[in-house]
Enzyme design. Structure first.
Site, PDB file in Angstrom:
ATOM      1  N   GLY B  76       9.491  -0.008  11.737  1.00  0.00           N
ATOM      2  CA  GLY B  76       9.992  -1.216  11.084  1.00  0.00           C
ATOM      3  C   GLY B  76      11.495  -1.055  10.878  1.00  0.00           C
ATOM      4  O   GLY B  76      12.149  -0.278  11.582  1.00  0.00           O
ATOM      5  N   THR B 107       9.568  -5.473   7.561  1.00  0.00           N
ATOM      6  CA  THR B 107      10.872  -6.093   7.782  1.00  0.00           C
ATOM      7  C   THR B 107      10.758  -7.359   8.622  1.00  0.00           C
ATOM      8  O   THR B 107      11.322  -8.401   8.281  1.00  0.00           O
ATOM      9  CB  THR B 107      11.834  -5.099   8.460  1.00  0.00           C
ATOM     10  OG1 THR B 107      12.007  -3.980   7.595  1.00  0.00           O
ATOM     11  CG2 THR B 107      13.185  -5.733   8.732  1.00  0.00           C
ATOM     12  N   GLN B 111      11.017 -13.256   5.108  1.00  0.00           N
ATOM     13  CA  GLN B 111      11.605 -14.568   5.367  1.00  0.00           C
ATOM     14  C   GLN B 111      12.715 -14.854   4.372  1.00  0.00           C
ATOM     15  O   GLN B 111      13.320 -15.901   4.402  1.00  0.00           O
ATOM     16  CB  GLN B 111      10.509 -15.631   5.249  1.00  0.00           C
ATOM     17  CG  GLN B 111       9.419 -15.397   6.276  1.00  0.00           C
ATOM     18  CD  GLN B 111       8.339 -16.431   6.208  1.00  0.00           C
ATOM     19  OE1 GLN B 111       8.208 -17.137   5.227  1.00  0.00           O
ATOM     20  NE2 GLN B 111       7.555 -16.530   7.263  1.00  0.00           N
ATOM     21  N   ASP B 277      -0.301   4.623   4.499  1.00  0.00           N
ATOM     22  CA  ASP B 277      -0.568   5.871   5.228  1.00  0.00           C
ATOM     23  C   ASP B 277       0.522   6.920   5.030  1.00  0.00           C
ATOM     24  O   ASP B 277       0.227   8.112   4.939  1.00  0.00           O
ATOM     25  CB  ASP B 277      -0.850   5.617   6.714  1.00  0.00           C
ATOM     26  CG  ASP B 277       0.082   4.608   7.355  1.00  0.00           C
ATOM     27  OD1 ASP B 277       0.886   3.993   6.633  1.00  0.00           O
ATOM     28  OD2 ASP B 277       0.003   4.424   8.578  1.00  0.00           O
ATOM     29  N   ARG B 350       9.962 -11.674 -11.186  1.00  0.00           N
ATOM     30  CA  ARG B 350       8.644 -11.663 -10.559  1.00  0.00           C
ATOM     31  C   ARG B 350       7.534 -11.244 -11.511  1.00  0.00           C
ATOM     32  O   ARG B 350       6.435 -11.790 -11.478  1.00  0.00           O
ATOM     33  CB  ARG B 350       8.667 -10.737  -9.352  1.00  0.00           C
ATOM     34  CG  ARG B 350       9.454 -11.363  -8.218  1.00  0.00           C
ATOM     35  CD  ARG B 350       9.562 -10.463  -7.021  1.00  0.00           C
ATOM     36  NE  ARG B 350      10.294 -11.174  -5.968  1.00  0.00           N
ATOM     37  CZ  ARG B 350      10.729 -10.611  -4.864  1.00  0.00           C
ATOM     38  NH1 ARG B 350      10.518  -9.328  -4.647  1.00  0.00           N
ATOM     39  NH2 ARG B 350      11.367 -11.328  -3.965  1.00  0.00           N
ATOM     40  N   GLU B 438      10.630   1.490   2.208  1.00  0.00           N
ATOM     41  CA  GLU B 438       9.677   1.231   1.124  1.00  0.00           C
ATOM     42  C   GLU B 438       8.814   2.458   0.853  1.00  0.00           C
ATOM     43  O   GLU B 438       8.268   2.612  -0.245  1.00  0.00           O
ATOM     44  CB  GLU B 438       8.796   0.026   1.480  1.00  0.00           C
ATOM     45  CG  GLU B 438       7.896  -0.428   0.339  1.00  0.00           C
ATOM     46  CD  GLU B 438       7.071  -1.663   0.686  1.00  0.00           C
ATOM     47  OE1 GLU B 438       7.346  -2.306   1.706  1.00  0.00           O
ATOM     48  OE2 GLU B 438       6.143  -1.968  -0.089  1.00  0.00           O
TER      49      GLU B 438
END
Lengths: 112, 630
Positions: B76, B107, B111, B277, B350, B438
């Site tokens: 990614g 990634t 959007q 993973d 959030r 991440e």
């Protein structure tokens, strides 16, 4: 909403096998995609059904490309319809298994 | 720069000989037999002589060994940048992904926006960005990682601009547009129109990677474990999905860039391969995991009506640009009761928005599908079209007309703040093992500021690639093949036949959906001791159901076998999340305990998990942010 039944005729097999067609009756709500149905089949009917997907819904990964009713398209954006639908692997790519074909560029494969 | 082809002796990836003839295999590979014996890998591959196997190509029956300086797992945004960065530093790089290179991961799905202190829209500084990041993190950020993110961010984002990613610009072209996203003190977030940020970033990185001969890219590689030798990471083992062939990848340094864990949850906004993973790989290899209880839910994921061909997080940019109204069943703008959001403005963070929607649904004031309504009916059609042109047409194809109807939205698993514990050089405590993107924990504390994820992917990818290349160089050319917990499993399964009746294949796909439902119901954003205890008991039962060995081998593209390896990781990572959540006896950021509301000063602490003596060990240490302040 009313549940309808899509009758998916899916071409199965590995390279070298005689291609066979298997029929799955999949319940769906209007608006759902062919990929939704393929994922339903793995959970409820046949966990061995092979198909590529990654992003599920966004049409970002472009991995779920296959032939749907004879036309090349993405399983994640093709909508289910009540009644028979033909689902087959891409005709112009090497078959790996069932609906999975070799779509990576040759230089990005282990066996190239 | 040397390409990987420079070492035919070890580059057995294109080898296609059956294992049965080990001597001729060694001869063809030109591998000294001492080196083969040293690894012990080739002899571990069983030769299946059943007729279906004998009739087919033998490529899946050979252990494919590849050698590189730096192995990057996951292609990614973070992984692609790490590969570029390691190659720039002179390393021969192997970039592998379980899907297609540059197509999988989070990634490409993004959007939304990228937070960075460019000062294009108004004056800005990395320090101001840092303050907002630390405030959003509720005291738990690793300040060194957060500082790295905000300070290196501008260089990475300007570089992407030079690489023609296409950041949206003002109409006169004078400057890059920066949107004002919730949690930021000023307009700071760049984007690519229309809802095209992630695809543009991915495409740009791929374009940069394509001509780099020092990076060999291989898709369809499922990594099952990091290989270790004498406490150091020496590469990884796994299998090639298309053939089922076992692979052993030897590396001077290994970078985990596998993203987060959102696939653990029934409703999520990332791709199906974000199953945590990398956390499981790191944990089993001896690294520590940090802040595993903090799973960010994106409050306004699309819920209804059914929308295809678009990611469920698509409504965020609509809110940045157009505001929009978040309404309950009765048409009330309820968020005012939970936070400071003024009508039509989007400034709710959030965690607060997620809480507000859950509470409305719980009180029986939710939308029919179990969320809230998001309405843009007050926005003129011309305004909608000017901001989102082609997206309005895609919505129309889905039967959605925003001028006439509200859509339904609900919180959806979106990002994981926790992850692999690393220093500012992205090194774990296991020599030779790195992480980025991440997969790393710490930069975002208990709650991530919107827009920090892609910045983190690029910045941490750059740092990880550079340091991993230096580590590999210091190791010298000799690679040692290490051992890995799954080695006998992947080699043992490398046959082509599908034996009948041995072991269960049938329950794995449904076990996956049961796990996702369990996590959503009992380890979601709102938790109690009882729900978490029940989840842990259920996870133990699922682990017993999964068993110790994968289902019998079934050759190429075996989805049941893939499910088994995925569940092996997902169940371990789910346990980490639930164990950390039950231990944190307070509410903070994305971790909300309904039985323990409110933040407690004694919990300004990080929880660290390690795998020791065949079990998870959880420990608590004062947050770095607090230690630095003291």
């Amino acid at each position: 909403m009313t549940t309808q039944i899509a009758e998916l005729h899916i071409r199965r097999g590995e390279p070298g096998d005689a291609p066979r067609e298997q029929v799955f009756n999949v319940p769906f709500e209007p608006g759902q995609s062919v990929l939704d149905a393929l994922r339903w089949i793995r959970v409820h009917a046949d966990p061995d059904l092979a198909f590529r997907f990654s992003c599920i819904n966004a049409n970002a990964c472009k991995e779920c490309m296959m032939q749907i009713d004879g036309k090349v398209g993405y399983a994640c954006t093709a909508r289910l319809v009540a009644g028979p639908m033909q689902v087959a692997p891409l005709a112009n790519k090497a078959l790996v298994r069932d609906l999975v074909t070799e779509i990576a560029p040759p230089e990005e494969r282990l066996f190239r | 720069m040397r390409g990987l082809e420079g070492r035919p002796a070890r580059d057995a990836g294109r080898c296609n000989v059956p294992f049965d003839d080990a001597a001729s295999l060694r001869a063809k590979l030109d591998v000294p037999s001492a080196s083969v014996q040293e690894t012990g890998l080739l002899s571990a591959v069983p030769a299946c002589r059943c007729p279906p196997c004998a009739a087919k190509s033998g490529k899946s029956r050979v252990m494919n060994e590849l050698d590189c300086d730096v192995l990057v797992i996951g292609a990614g945004g973070a992984g692609m940048y790490a590969a570029l960065s390691a190659a720039r530093a002179g390393a021969r790089v192997l970039l592998v992904d379980r899907g297609l290179i540059g197509r999988a991961g989070a990634t490409v799905m993004a959007q939304m926006t990228v937070a960075v202190a460019l000062g294009e829209e108004c004056p800005d500084t990395p320090e101001a960005h840092l303050n907002d990041t630390l405030a959003a993190g509720r005291g738990l950020c690793d300040p060194a990682l957060a500082r790295l993110l905000v300070e290196d961010g501008p260089a990475r984002i300007r570089e992407m601009d030079a690489w023609k990613v296409g950041w949206a610009r003002a109409e006169d072209g004078s400057h890059i547009r920066q949107a004002h996203a919730p949690g930021h003190d000023r307009p700071r977030c760049v984007y690519v129109d229309f809802l095209n940020t992630g695809p543009a970033v991915s495409r740009t990185l791929r374009t940069q990677l394509n001509p780099v001969s020092a990076v060999r890219r291989i898709g369809d590689i499922v990594i099952t474990d990091i290989a270790t030798h004498a406490g150091r990471a020496t590469g990884a083992v796994g299998f090639e999905l298309g053939s089922g062939a076992a692979v052993s990848l030897r590396a001077g340094a290994t970078i985990i860039a596998t993203g987060g864990l959102t696939r653990l949850y029934a409703r999520n906004s990332a791709s199906a391969n974000m199953g945590g993973d990398g956390y499981a790989l790191a944990l089993r290899a001896g690294a520590e995991l940090l802040d595993m209880e903090f799973v960010q839910f994106f409050p306004i994921g699309h819920l209804a009506p059914r929308l295809i061909g678009m990611d469920p997080i698509m409504w965020d940019p609509f809110r940045y640009k157009l505001g929009g109204r978040l309404l309950n069943r009765d048409g009330d703008e309820f968020s005012e009761r939970y936070g400071r959001e003024a009508s039509g403005r989007y400034n709710l963070t959030r965690d607060v928005a997620t809480y507000a929607i859950f509470k409305e649904v719980e009180a029986g004031r939710g939308s029919p599908a179990g969320g809230a309504f998001l309405s843009f009916t007050h926005v003129p059609e011309a305004e909608l079209r000017r901001n989102f042109g082609p997206v309005i047409d895609r919505l129309a194809k889905n039967g959605i007309d925003l001028t006439r109807q509200a859509v339904e939205v609900a919180p959806i698993a979106h990002y994981h703040m926790g992850g692999v514990a690393v220093g500012p050089d992205m090194a774990t405590r296991v020599p030779g093992l790195y992480a980025c993107g991440e997969a790393v924990g710490g930069a975002n504390g208990a709650n991530r500021l919107s827009g920090n994820a892609i910045t983190e992917a690029l910045v941490f990818g750059e740092v990880a690639g550079r340091h991993a290349a230096a580590h590999a160089r210091a190791q010298g050319a000799l690679r040692v093949a290490g051992d890995a917990p799954s080695l006998s499993l992947v080699t043992g399964a490398a046959t082509l036949c599908r034996p009948e009746g041995a072991g269960s294949r049938s329950g794995l796909a449904s076990l996956m959906t049961r796990l996702q439902a369990l996590m959503a119901e009992k380890v979601g954003p709102f938790r109690t001791h009882d729900k978490l205890a029940a989840a842990l008991a259920e996870l133990a039962a699922m682990q017993a159901e999964l068993g110790e060995a994968p289902p019998p081998a079934a050759g190429g593209y075996d989805m049941a076998r893939l499910d088994w390896y995925d569940l092996r990781n997902m169940l371990l990572v789910a346990r980490c999340v639930a164990e950390a959540a039950i231990a944190r006896k307070e509410s903070r950021g994305a971790h909300q305990r309904e039985d323990l509301p409110g933040m407690l000063p004694e919990w300004e602490a990080n929880q660290v998990i390690e795998w020791r003596d065949d079990g998870l060990r959880l420990k608590r240490r004062a947050a770095l942010q607090q230690r630095e302040a003291a």
